[in-house]
Write a protein that holds these residues in place. Structure first.
Motif, PDB file in Angstrom:
ATOM      1  N   PRO A 233       0.945  -1.353  -0.067  1.00 29.01           N
ATOM      2  CA  PRO A 233      -0.041   0.002   0.032  1.00 29.01           C
ATOM      3  C   PRO A 233       0.802   1.223  -0.124  1.00 29.01           C
ATOM      4  O   PRO A 233       1.759   0.996   0.417  1.00 29.01           O
ATOM      5  N   SER A 234       0.399   2.415  -0.558  1.00 32.04           N
ATOM      6  CA  SER A 234       0.955   3.410  -0.658  1.00 32.04           C
ATOM      7  C   SER A 234       0.918   4.207   0.699  1.00 32.04           C
ATOM      8  O   SER A 234       0.186   4.054   1.838  1.00 32.04           O
ATOM      9  N   VAL A 235       1.752   5.087   0.899  1.00 32.65           N
ATOM     10  CA  VAL A 235       2.145   5.758   2.370  1.00 32.65           C
ATOM     11  C   VAL A 235       1.884   7.289   1.838  1.00 32.65           C
ATOM     12  O   VAL A 235       1.832   7.831   0.737  1.00 32.65           O
ATOM     13  N   ARG A 236       1.703   8.117   2.884  1.00 29.83           N
ATOM     14  CA  ARG A 236       1.104   9.605   2.491  1.00 29.83           C
ATOM     15  C   ARG A 236       2.083  10.427   3.695  1.00 29.83           C
ATOM     16  O   ARG A 236       2.251   9.958   4.751  1.00 29.83           O
ATOM     17  N   VAL A 237       2.476  11.664   3.421  1.00 30.19           N
ATOM     18  CA  VAL A 237       3.157  12.283   4.105  1.00 30.19           C
ATOM     19  C   VAL A 237       2.371  13.630   4.503  1.00 30.19           C
ATOM     20  O   VAL A 237       2.019  14.255   3.630  1.00 30.19           O
ATOM     21  N   HIS A 238       2.111  13.898   5.822  1.00 27.74           N
ATOM     22  CA  HIS A 238       1.002  14.699   6.286  1.00 27.74           C
ATOM     23  C   HIS A 238       1.819  15.501   7.407  1.00 27.74           C
ATOM     24  O   HIS A 238       3.152  15.394   7.568  1.00 27.74           O
ATOM     25  N   ALA A 239       1.441  16.723   7.776  1.00 32.13           N
ATOM     26  CA  ALA A 239       1.974  17.531   8.698  1.00 32.13           C
ATOM     27  C   ALA A 239       2.201  16.857  10.071  1.00 32.13           C
ATOM     28  O   ALA A 239       3.271  17.211  10.644  1.00 32.13           O
ATOM     29  N   SER A 240       1.645  15.714  10.264  1.00 34.11           N
ATOM     30  CA  SER A 240       1.634  15.036  11.436  1.00 34.11           C
ATOM     31  C   SER A 240       2.701  13.902  11.253  1.00 34.11           C
ATOM     32  O   SER A 240       2.873  13.382  12.139  1.00 34.11           O
ATOM     33  N   GLY A 241       3.188  13.873  10.040  1.00 33.50           N
ATOM     34  CA  GLY A 241       4.094  12.802   9.900  1.00 33.50           C
ATOM     35  C   GLY A 241       3.958  11.778   8.870  1.00 33.50           C
ATOM     36  O   GLY A 241       3.110  12.021   7.756  1.00 33.50           O
ATOM     37  N   LEU A 242       4.347  10.370   8.839  1.00 34.37           N
ATOM     38  CA  LEU A 242       4.291   9.571   7.744  1.00 34.37           C
ATOM     39  C   LEU A 242       2.858   8.582   8.151  1.00 34.37           C
ATOM     40  O   LEU A 242       2.947   7.998   9.179  1.00 34.37           O
ATOM     41  N   ALA A 243       1.992   8.210   7.117  1.00 34.06           N
ATOM     42  CA  ALA A 243       0.963   7.503   7.083  1.00 34.06           C
ATOM     43  C   ALA A 243       1.352   6.181   6.378  1.00 34.06           C
ATOM     44  O   ALA A 243       1.219   6.138   5.370  1.00 34.06           O
ATOM     45  N   SER A 244       1.856   5.243   7.410  1.00 33.04           N
ATOM     46  CA  SER A 244       2.193   4.189   6.625  1.00 33.04           C
ATOM     47  C   SER A 244       1.989   2.651   7.197  1.00 33.04           C
ATOM     48  O   SER A 244       2.250   1.511   7.177  1.00 33.04           O
ATOM     49  N   SER A 245       0.669   2.700   7.994  1.00 37.08           N
ATOM     50  CA  SER A 245       0.233   1.547   8.817  1.00 37.08           C
ATOM     51  C   SER A 245      -0.170   0.388   7.834  1.00 37.08           C
ATOM     52  O   SER A 245       0.163  -0.769   8.309  1.00 37.08           O
ATOM     53  N   TRP A 246      -0.936   0.776   6.926  1.00 39.37           N
ATOM     54  CA  TRP A 246      -1.377  -0.231   6.173  1.00 39.37           C
ATOM     55  C   TRP A 246       0.033  -0.987   5.226  1.00 39.37           C
ATOM     56  O   TRP A 246       0.139  -2.266   5.054  1.00 39.37           O
ATOM     57  N   ARG A 247       0.838   0.102   4.808  1.00 39.91           N
ATOM     58  CA  ARG A 247       2.122  -0.849   4.337  1.00 39.91           C
ATOM     59  C   ARG A 247       2.804  -1.615   5.082  1.00 39.91           C
ATOM     60  O   ARG A 247       3.287  -2.659   4.699  1.00 39.91           O
ATOM     61  N   ASP A 248       3.140  -1.125   6.357  1.00 43.58           N
ATOM     62  CA  ASP A 248       3.787  -2.080   7.378  1.00 43.58           C
ATOM     63  C   ASP A 248       2.983  -3.309   7.733  1.00 43.58           C
ATOM     64  O   ASP A 248       3.849  -4.378   7.904  1.00 43.58           O
ATOM     65  N   GLU A 249       1.649  -3.262   7.787  1.00 41.54           N
ATOM     66  CA  GLU A 249       0.992  -4.569   7.947  1.00 41.54           C
ATOM     67  C   GLU A 249       1.143  -5.499   6.965  1.00 41.54           C
ATOM     68  O   GLU A 249       1.528  -6.685   6.904  1.00 41.54           O
ATOM     69  N   SER A 250       0.868  -4.936   5.505  1.00 43.70           N
ATOM     70  CA  SER A 250       1.245  -5.538   4.145  1.00 43.70           C
ATOM     71  C   SER A 250       2.662  -6.173   4.337  1.00 43.70           C
ATOM     72  O   SER A 250       2.826  -7.480   3.932  1.00 43.70           O
ATOM     73  N   ALA A 251       3.582  -5.453   4.510  1.00 42.73           N
ATOM     74  CA  ALA A 251       5.145  -5.904   4.678  1.00 42.73           C
ATOM     75  C   ALA A 251       5.213  -7.193   5.649  1.00 42.73           C
ATOM     76  O   ALA A 251       6.064  -8.063   5.339  1.00 42.73           O
ATOM     77  N   ASP A 252       4.454  -7.038   6.634  1.00 42.32           N
ATOM     78  CA  ASP A 252       4.616  -8.329   7.876  1.00 42.32           C
ATOM     79  C   ASP A 252       3.935  -9.617   7.074  1.00 42.32           C
ATOM     80  O   ASP A 252       4.364 -10.439   7.285  1.00 42.32           O
ATOM     81  N   LEU A 253       2.798  -9.182   6.515  1.00 41.07           N
ATOM     82  CA  LEU A 253       2.056 -10.591   5.965  1.00 41.07           C
ATOM     83  C   LEU A 253       3.274 -11.092   4.620  1.00 41.07           C
ATOM     84  O   LEU A 253       3.326 -12.200   4.589  1.00 41.07           O
ATOM     85  N   LEU A 254       3.610 -10.164   4.092  1.00 49.34           N
ATOM     86  CA  LEU A 254       4.727 -10.564   3.036  1.00 49.34           C
ATOM     87  C   LEU A 254       5.592 -11.265   3.546  1.00 49.34           C
ATOM     88  O   LEU A 254       6.185 -12.350   3.049  1.00 49.34           O
ATOM     89  N   GLY A 255       6.412 -10.722   4.632  1.00 50.63           N
ATOM     90  CA  GLY A 255       7.416 -11.468   5.138  1.00 50.63           C
ATOM     91  C   GLY A 255       7.322 -12.575   5.838  1.00 50.63           C
ATOM     92  O   GLY A 255       7.871 -13.668   5.547  1.00 50.63           O
ATOM     93  N   LYS A 256       5.974 -13.009   6.330  1.00 51.72           N
ATOM     94  CA  LYS A 256       5.588 -14.243   6.768  1.00 51.72           C
ATOM     95  C   LYS A 256       5.257 -15.151   5.477  1.00 51.72           C
ATOM     96  O   LYS A 256       5.836 -16.468   5.622  1.00 51.72           O
ATOM     97  N   ALA A 257       5.042 -14.842   4.383  1.00 49.69           N
ATOM     98  CA  ALA A 257       4.806 -15.658   3.190  1.00 49.69           C
ATOM     99  C   ALA A 257       6.201 -16.007   2.859  1.00 49.69           C
ATOM    100  O   ALA A 257       6.526 -17.220   2.484  1.00 49.69           O
ATOM    101  N   VAL A 258       7.065 -15.162   2.858  1.00 51.15           N
ATOM    102  CA  VAL A 258       8.512 -15.634   2.354  1.00 51.15           C
ATOM    103  C   VAL A 258       9.235 -16.491   3.317  1.00 51.15           C
ATOM    104  O   VAL A 258       9.824 -17.506   3.037  1.00 51.15           O
TER     105      VAL A 258
END
Length: 341
Positions: A233-258
């Motif tokens: 998933p894409s990430v977005r940079v906001h004034a509050s920081g980086l919105a990357s929760s979905w990307r991180d969750e997807s990376a964790d699922l991919l890591g488990k598959a590998v």
């Protein structure tokens, strides 16, 4: 005191450096004066410039995924060092120049190896291309030709949309008789493909249809390898920081598959919306080899700032990575050698 004595004293005073100042006699134009007292602010700035890259893992990721945001642009700390070096030279500050040795050493340790030339291709190398072709690409045929002209063994594509898919299939078919497409990702190969499967890397918070991962077995002349294609998933940079929760969750699922893959050798391709330094990709980088040479900044194509398109491998080193010419996408394609031992 006589007039002659007064003049001699003035000359002596002018020739004597002020306390706390280094001096070096130069030529008649007055050049080559280096000072010790100047540049203390520049010298102090050198410390965080060295500490942040060297100890970026200690920067907290909350709030706003600040750590991940910093890690996404770590190589660009070298630009800060260059600016500080220029200012130190302008100020003629020996203290600042000495202090800058610290960030220079830190940057060289982290990224200096990427500047070295890559090894020559060997007999057991696979040439691999990764490209997010963009779902708004107006020239899929030209994009496909650019990728094929690099003569890779494997091509991983993301953002494949239905209207453009027949174009990619038609242009690539003469050189790549084997291919598989699952959802919006695809794999083209010069070698036979078997056991193609969908990868479930969809974050729980996404409710609409979403299929961005596949796994296939490639039968090379050396041995069978597992190839994974993924688009996180894409990430977005906001004034509050980086919105990357979905990307991180997807990376964790991919890591488990590998990690669950039974074949020893795995090649992982994809648009991960993240750099290999970002802790968000730790589930992958902790078990995969990343390119040993080359920066290959791939996004955005008009002025690349980061490599978010990745080529990784397990039980196989990844050599020099570089970009290919621009296509109709907002990403640049990347190409690398994977050595099968």
């Amino acid at each position: 005191m006589s007039e002659r004595d007064t003049g001699a004293a003035a000359v002596k005073a002018a020739a004597t450096p002020e306390p706390g100042r280094w001096s070096a006699r130069g030529n008649a134009s007055g050049l080559s004066w280096w000072t010790r007292g100047r540049g203390r602010v520049l010298a102090a700035s050198a410390v965080p410039t060295a500490v942040l890259p060297a100890f970026h893992r200690l920067v907290p990721n909350t709030p706003g995924h600040v750590g991940s945001l910093l890690e996404s642009f770590l190589p660009w700390s070298g630009l800060v060092i260059t600016v500080l070096l220029g200012l130190a030279l302008l100020r003629r500050s020996a203290v600042a120049l000495v202090a800058l040795l610290l960030p220079v050493a830190a940057w060289t340790y982290l990224f200096g190896g990427l500047l070295l030339p890559g090894a020559k291709p060997g007999a057991h190398d696979l040439v691999v291309v990764q490209h997010n072709v963009s779902d708004q690409n107006t020239d899929p045929a030209g994009t496909a030709r650019t990728l094929a002209e690099a003569e890779p063994d494997l091509i991983g594509l993301e953002e494949l949309v239905s209207p453009a898919l027949p174009v990619y299939e038609g242009v690539l078919a003469p050189r790549y008789p084997y291919h598989a497409v699952v959802g919006t990702v695809g794999l083209w190969s010069k070698h036979p493909l078997t056991d193609v499967q969908k990868l479930d890397i969809k974050p729980a918070g996404i409710t609409e249809p979403w299929s961005r991962g596949l796994r296939a077995v490639v039968r090379t002349q050396h041995r069978e390898i597992a190839v994974f294609i993924a688009h996180l998933p894409s990430v977005r940079v906001h004034a509050s920081g980086l919105a990357s929760s979905w990307r991180d969750e997807s990376a964790d699922l991919l890591g488990k598959a590998v990690a669950a893959e039974k074949l020893q050798t795995v090649i992982l391709l994809g648009d991960f919306n993240s750099t290999v330094d970002d802790r968000g990709l730790h589930p992958l980088t902790s078990q995969m080899n990343v390119p040993a040479r080359g920066f290959a900044f791939s996004f955005p194509a008009v002025f690349p700032l980061a490599r978010i398109d990745q080529i990784m491998a397990r039980s196989a080193p990844v050599g020099h990575i570089r970009t290919l010419p621009s296509t109709g996408s907002d990403h640049l394609p990347v190409i690398a050698l994977v050595t099968l031992r």
